[in-house]
Scaffold this motif. Structure first.
Motif: not given
Length: 97
Positions: A15-17, A37-38, A42-43, A84-87
């Motif tokens: 997920g971090a990658v 990364t966080i 989480i995602g 999740l990062t995109a959201i």
């Protein structure tokens, strides 16, 4: 180490990658390296757990060393981390505007 802990570690790393790759591909969702990364971790952890519930074959991939299920789990967690990062990046940019 138990299979569940190994699965969670795989999911968090993937997920971090995925979060960092998504932010690198689309600069408008970038949260900074630590934020990407966080959010990705989480995602990846949450998405990987959800994926394990929906597809039981991926749930215990570490206890039964099947490379296909481990790759599937890593891919699913990477995508969940990217999403999740995109959201979070879109919400952050929307709030800043």
């Amino acid at each position: 180490m138990s299979g569940m802990l190994i699965n969670l570690i795989i999911q968090i790393i993937a997920g971090a990658v995925g979060g960092n790759v998504a932010a690198g591909a689309a600069k408008n969702i970038d949260l900074g390296t630590i934020g990407n990364t966080i959010a990705g971790a989480i995602g990846g952890g949450a998405g990987g757990q959800l994926l394990g519930m929906l597809i039981p074959l991926l749930a215990n991939s570490a206890s039964a060393p099947d490379i296909g299920s481990i790759i599937g789990q890593a891919a699913g967690s990477g995508v969940a981390g990217a999403v999740l990062t995109a959201i979070v990046g879109a919400i952050k940019n929307r709030a800043a505007a």
